[in-house]
Design a protein around this motif. Structure first.
Motif, mmCIF file in Angstrom:
data_model
loop_
_atom_site.group_PDB
_atom_site.id
_atom_site.type_symbol
_atom_site.label_atom_id
_atom_site.label_comp_id
_atom_site.label_asym_id
_atom_site.label_seq_id
_atom_site.Cartn_x
_atom_site.Cartn_y
_atom_site.Cartn_z
ATOM 1 N N GLN A 256 39.798 40.189 38.550
ATOM 2 C CA GLN A 256 39.197 41.523 38.433
ATOM 3 C C GLN A 256 40.178 42.670 38.221
ATOM 4 O O GLN A 256 39.779 43.723 37.758
ATOM 5 C CB GLN A 256 38.401 41.831 39.712
ATOM 6 C CG GLN A 256 37.015 41.236 39.742
ATOM 7 C CD GLN A 256 36.235 41.802 40.913
ATOM 8 O OE1 GLN A 256 36.490 41.455 42.045
ATOM 9 N NE2 GLN A 256 35.307 42.695 40.631
ATOM 10 N N ASP A 258 44.074 44.291 36.914
ATOM 11 C CA ASP A 258 44.616 44.395 35.559
ATOM 12 C C ASP A 258 46.046 43.892 35.400
ATOM 13 O O ASP A 258 46.703 44.205 34.423
ATOM 14 C CB ASP A 258 44.565 45.866 35.110
ATOM 15 C CG ASP A 258 43.174 46.446 35.203
ATOM 16 O OD1 ASP A 258 42.227 45.643 35.295
ATOM 17 O OD2 ASP A 258 43.032 47.669 35.188
ATOM 18 N N THR B 377 39.979 52.713 39.829
ATOM 19 C CA THR B 377 40.044 51.417 39.152
ATOM 20 C C THR B 377 38.648 50.903 38.765
ATOM 21 O O THR B 377 37.812 50.699 39.636
ATOM 22 C CB THR B 377 40.719 50.376 40.082
ATOM 23 O OG1 THR B 377 42.017 50.847 40.409
ATOM 24 C CG2 THR B 377 40.815 49.015 39.403
ATOM 25 N N GLN B 379 36.083 47.971 37.778
ATOM 26 C CA GLN B 379 36.057 46.549 38.107
ATOM 27 C C GLN B 379 34.669 45.961 37.883
ATOM 28 O O GLN B 379 33.668 46.635 38.051
ATOM 29 C CB GLN B 379 36.540 46.306 39.539
ATOM 30 C CG GLN B 379 36.042 47.289 40.586
ATOM 31 C CD GLN B 379 37.058 47.494 41.707
ATOM 32 O OE1 GLN B 379 37.263 46.621 42.527
ATOM 33 N NE2 GLN B 379 37.697 48.664 41.736
ATOM 34 N N GLN B 431 40.080 42.068 28.677
ATOM 35 C CA GLN B 431 40.530 43.249 29.420
ATOM 36 C C GLN B 431 39.946 44.484 28.736
ATOM 37 O O GLN B 431 40.178 44.709 27.544
ATOM 38 C CB GLN B 431 42.056 43.311 29.392
ATOM 39 C CG GLN B 431 42.658 44.552 30.002
ATOM 40 C CD GLN B 431 42.777 44.455 31.521
ATOM 41 O OE1 GLN B 431 42.905 43.368 32.067
ATOM 42 N NE2 GLN B 431 42.706 45.586 32.190
ATOM 43 N N GLY B 435 40.546 49.790 31.721
ATOM 44 C CA GLY B 435 40.624 48.987 32.945
ATOM 45 C C GLY B 435 39.396 48.149 33.188
ATOM 46 O O GLY B 435 38.301 48.459 32.714
ATOM 47 N N GLY B 436 39.586 47.098 33.959
ATOM 48 C CA GLY B 436 38.507 46.152 34.255
ATOM 49 C C GLY B 436 38.619 44.946 33.351
ATOM 50 O O GLY B 436 39.065 45.062 32.207
ATOM 51 N N ARG B 437 38.276 43.806 33.887
ATOM 52 C CA ARG B 437 38.359 42.566 33.116
ATOM 53 C C ARG B 437 37.289 41.609 33.591
ATOM 54 O O ARG B 437 36.782 41.731 34.695
ATOM 55 C CB ARG B 437 39.735 41.927 33.281
ATOM 56 C CG ARG B 437 40.083 41.630 34.723
ATOM 57 C CD ARG B 437 41.341 40.806 34.890
ATOM 58 N NE ARG B 437 42.470 41.357 34.167
ATOM 59 C CZ ARG B 437 43.654 40.747 34.027
ATOM 60 N NH1 ARG B 437 43.839 39.564 34.583
ATOM 61 N NH2 ARG B 437 44.639 41.289 33.370
#
Lengths: 400, 484
Positions: A256, A258, B377, B379, B431, B435-437
């Protein structure tokens, strides 16, 4: 102040079945086969076992939930028996339970037994392991080879290597394990295979071909542990002790956050550092005598060499091609053939690795005996590169 | 002013040349050579009327404030659910607000234009200010049948409202007849269709002119007042015959798209209309009429705003993004007509936990994750504890929508062991920009063209169909973009 596990527990007996497609037997027969070798090796009466741990992973095609399978099969006399399950680290978790129980002083003698009967599914490969109800809706329908194939892509991209270069190193790894398997009577696969055959094998999940994947096998392995004092009182002279036992589990950052490039195992990197500290190993490349690592796929083994801090980052392919991990190399890896050829009945694998290190330490490894080993490292990796359970254990001669 | 504010189109990228279909079935149906020109659009195996409708609506909402959408009408004759509102699923996928009216319009090929009229009347009543209409169809026809060639798959969407109107609604008129040119029992997969000569002569050539002439006389117009006349009819000769009957010159008639994608059911009149809007100039008068147990006819006038519309795929862009489908058997496999063996591994069937789907609907259907209010961030999925190791703030996440964001491939594979309708199953980790994946299935791509670092965009797709329980599972997939 915690002082770690080093030399607090001795292994006095081990057993391991023949691994393979054991169409002739079920989990119960495998349990008895491993246990009988183990208890005869220990030279104790079964009544002396005070507590036991059973490692089984995929209960749907195996023995069901709970530790009843072990207790009922061996008719253990109303002692505590606990089931452990932590993906591919299941066997090591069972061992850890038994070892910690002895180290705590709660018991004198404990049994750890891992068993898996996988070849009752009707198809090749592992059944899928559920990831929970949200993952059911959102996660790709991922297989184990697919999950680890992505590691090869990430590793190649991170180090600027062509897939051909990575594939060649992977092929050497598998060829080495096939050779070792040919020296290993209990191994599932015992036929040497050339690097060319490996490179030309059918694709399973790009870039992993058939020979990049380990066997799906039935099998069981067992260990009986006690204190060094009791080991000596039983007349054991060259007994083996536990030097380190570490587990690290993904925190969710790989999946979750980076900061990870799908190129290595964060867990292994951390757990191995702690294991070396626990065992008093300062320079693993010089001090570790041999290893059994979790080569579910050849790429896993390649990357693990770096996460164990033995090969430098990006340099594992070079070490591999130079034979560093071959049976006659500096640190022989998978002397019994590894998951690749000895086989991978999930719940048994961690204990099977310890069994090989134990045989080697006691000089009982036959044609594949390594000269005068002192420390053996075992490593399991359960789950997927982006979320996994890692175990690193080190065992050695009691005087090492 | 009430009218069209925005439009969007979605034609699946796969196109099956009709000659390929003919070559596979000529031994059985040699007469189909008569219509075997051009190509038809084909859904990927993970697409259906609902997923295409969502994609068209996403295209339509580009550059608009979707918080202002008061209602979503989804029109189709091939919606996955008979009872579980499909528009409600679409609304969640689009992450529209909860205080919204949603409705499915179905049961006729004119359902798309009927949804438009209902939307316009709702706007006229003053109760609503902005209504999103999507029409979509994935119609089935038996192998070797003319209709298998005539049909195409696709979707179109219109945002109807009062501000920034690009085409003003000037008038409309409807006729309704129980003309049973075809019908489909609620439990059947295929239409039952009467003789084509009768459908042409008694249906298209009579009902469409009646609706169009009714509109003209209602507003005292003549056909010559219009710059384009837009109506569906996959019988190309009758498409021209209708023009003659209403007095329209051939240049005035919008093409029926037979050569490029085929007849897309309820979406077709909307798609043809959008196709016309893409070439329209301010001041153009457009006449649109649908066909299906009657007809709805409209009079629109294009405004100056049409030039201000932000870039989008529309119909033109969708048609340009094409990939030729090389095999008729693949077409059959994608539509579950082949019965290809997927092995014992595929037998594992699990019920879909509906209470989880409800609880996590924003994540599953809307690809909505979280962003930590403390450290910022993003997420996925949204969790109670921030994933950033230096933060770990608890209960501090706000909704964060990922579906419109580009992402880059971190890693991927093509898995031949995984059960798939179209092996290998391609998936990987991506990705997101900003941000966030997450891990996602990939779709509309070829393994050999993928690379780490490549850009992907999100697409709403079907992930599985549980035949035993009749459940359609949807989530988002990554669509790799061809590098410029």
């Amino acid at each position: 102040m915690a002082t770690g596990i080093k030399d607090k527990v001795a292994i006095i007996g081990m057993g391991c079945t023949k691994f393979g497609e054991r169409w002739d037997v079920g989990a119960e027969e495998l349990i008895v086969e491993a246990f009988q070798e183990c208890i005869e090796d220990a030279g104790i009466d079964r009544k002396e076992i005070q507590a036991a741990w059973q490692g089984t992973c995929i209960d749907e095609v195996n023995v069901g939930k709970s530790a009843l399978a072990l207790a009922l099969t061996l008719h253990l006399p109303y002692i505590p028996v606990t089931r452990t399950e932590n993906f591919c680290a299941t066997g090591t978790e069972a061992f850890r339970g038994a070892v910690y129980a002895v180290a705590s002083g709660a018991y004198d003698i404990c049994l750890a037994l891992g068993v898996e009967k996988l070849k009752d599914t009707g198809y090749g490969g592992l059944p899928s392991i559920g990831g929970g109800s949200l993952a059911f809706f959102t996660m790709p329908n991922m297989t184990a080879p697919g999950g680890f194939a992505m590691l090869a892509q990430g590793y190649a991209a991170k180090h600027g290597l062509s897939m051909d270069e990575v594939k060649k190193a992977m092929a050497h790894i598998s060829a080495k394990s096939h050779y070792n398997g040919s020296l290993s009577p209990k191994a599932h696969l015992q036929r040497p295979v050339s690097e060319d055959q490996i490179l030309n094998s059918p694709m399973i999940a790009y870039p992993l071909g058939l020979y990049d994947c380990c066997g799906v096998s039935d099998g069981a392995a067992a260990a009986i542990v006690t204190t060094p004092e009791i080991a000596r009182s039983l007349g054991k002279k060259d007994y083996v002790t536990v030097k380190a036992l570490q587990i690290a589990i993904s925190s969710g950052e790989e999946l979750q956050y980076d900061n990870w490039d799908f190129d290595h195992f964060v867990t292994t990197s951390k757990a191995s550092s702690l294991a070396y500290k626990e065992a008093g190993v300062n320079n693993p490349r010089e001090e570790v005598s041999m290893m059994e690592v979790h080569d579910c796929f050849s790429i896993t083994e390649l990357v693990t060499y770096e996460d164990l801090h033995i090969s430098e980052r990006g340099k594992a392919p070079k070490d591999v091609m130079e034979g560093f991990y071959d049976i006659n190399g500096k640190i022989p890896c998978q002397p019994d053939g590894g998951l690749k050829c000895f086989g991978h009945p999930i719940g048994a694998s961690g204990i099977r690795m310890l069994y090989e290190m134990y045989l080697q330490l006691l000089g009982r490894a036959g044609k594949r005996q390594i000269q005068n080993p002192k420390l053996g490292l075992t490593h399991n990796l359960g789950g997927f590169p982006f979320m996994n359970i890692n175990s690193v254990a080190i065992i050695g001669r009691h005087d090492a | 002013m009430i009218g069209i504010v925005s439009y969007g189109g979605y034609v699946p990228r796969l196109r099956l040349p009709r000659m390929t279909m003919f070559q596979s079935m000529a031994w059985f149906a040699p007469a189909t050579i008569a219509v075997a020109q051009g190509e038809r659009s084909v859904c990927n195996w993970d697409e259906d009327a609902l997923s295409m409708g969502v994609e068209a609506a996403r295209d339509c909402l580009k550059g608009t404030d979707k918080a202002g959408v008061d209602a979503l009408f989804l029109a189709s004759t091939t919606l996955p659910y008979a009872d579980r509102q499909n528009a409600g699923i679409a609304s969640t996928a689009l992450n529209l607000k909860n205080e919204i009216l949603t409705a499915d319009f179905t049961g006729s090929l004119k359902a798309g234009t009927t949804a438009m009229i209902s939307a316009f009347e709702s706007l006229q009543s003053g109760n609503k200010n902005s209504i999103l209409v999507a029409a979509s169809d994935k119609r089935e026809a038996k192998a070797g049948y003319f209709y298998e060639m005539w049909f195409g798959d696709g979707a179109a969407s219109l945002l109807l409202g009062k501000e920034g109107v690009i085409a003003e609604l000037k008038g409309y008129h409807s006729v309704s007849y129980d003309f049973p040119d075809h019908y489909r029992d609620a439990a059947k997969k295929y239409d039952y269709i009467w003789e084509e000569r009768w459908i042409r002569d008694e249906g298209y050539v009579k009902i469409l002119p009646e609706a169009i002439n009714g509109l003209l006389s209602k507003y005292s117009l003549s056909i010559g007042d219009f710059s384009k006349v837009i109506y569906p009819c996959f019988f190309s000769r009758e498409h021209a015959a209708i023009a003659k009957k209403i007095g329209a010159s051939p240049q005035m008639v919008q093409g029926n798209m037979h050569e490029t994608c085929g007849e897309m059911g309820t979406a077709h009149p909307l798609a043809m209309f959008i196709h016309a809007l893409e070439d329209a100039k301010p001041g153009d008068k457009l006449l649109l009429a649908s066909f299906g147990q009657g007809s709805d006819a409209f009079w629109f006038e294009v405004t100056e705003n049409i030039a201000k519309l932000p870039a989008r795929n529309g119909i033109k862009g969708s048609l340009a993004k094409r990939k030729e489908m090389e095999s008729y058997t693949k077409f059959c496999q994608f539509r579950d007509r082949l019965g290809a063996d997927t092995g014992i591994r595929a037998e594992v069937s699990a019920q879909s936990p509906l209470s989880v789907l409800w609880r996590k609907r924003k994540a599953i259907l809307g690809l909505v994750g979280g962003r930590c209010k403390v450290c910022g961030t993003p997420q996925f999925p949204k969790t109670d504890v921030c994933v950033k190791p230096e933060c770990h703030a608890v209960y501090e996440q706000e909704d964060y929508e990922f579906s419109g964001r580009k992402a880059k491939i971190i890693s991927f594979t093509g898995d031949l062991l995984a059960v798939s309708i179209d092996p290998p199953a391609i998936y990987g980790m991506v990705q997101f920009e900003g941000g966030g994946r997450t891990l996602l299935d990939f779709t509309d791509c070829e393994l050999e063209k993928l690379g780490v670092g490549q850009t992907v965009k999100m697409s709403f797709r079907k992930r599985w169909y549980d035949k035993e329980r009749g459940f359609h599972g949807y989530f988002w997939k990554a669509v790799p973009q061809e590098e410029a």
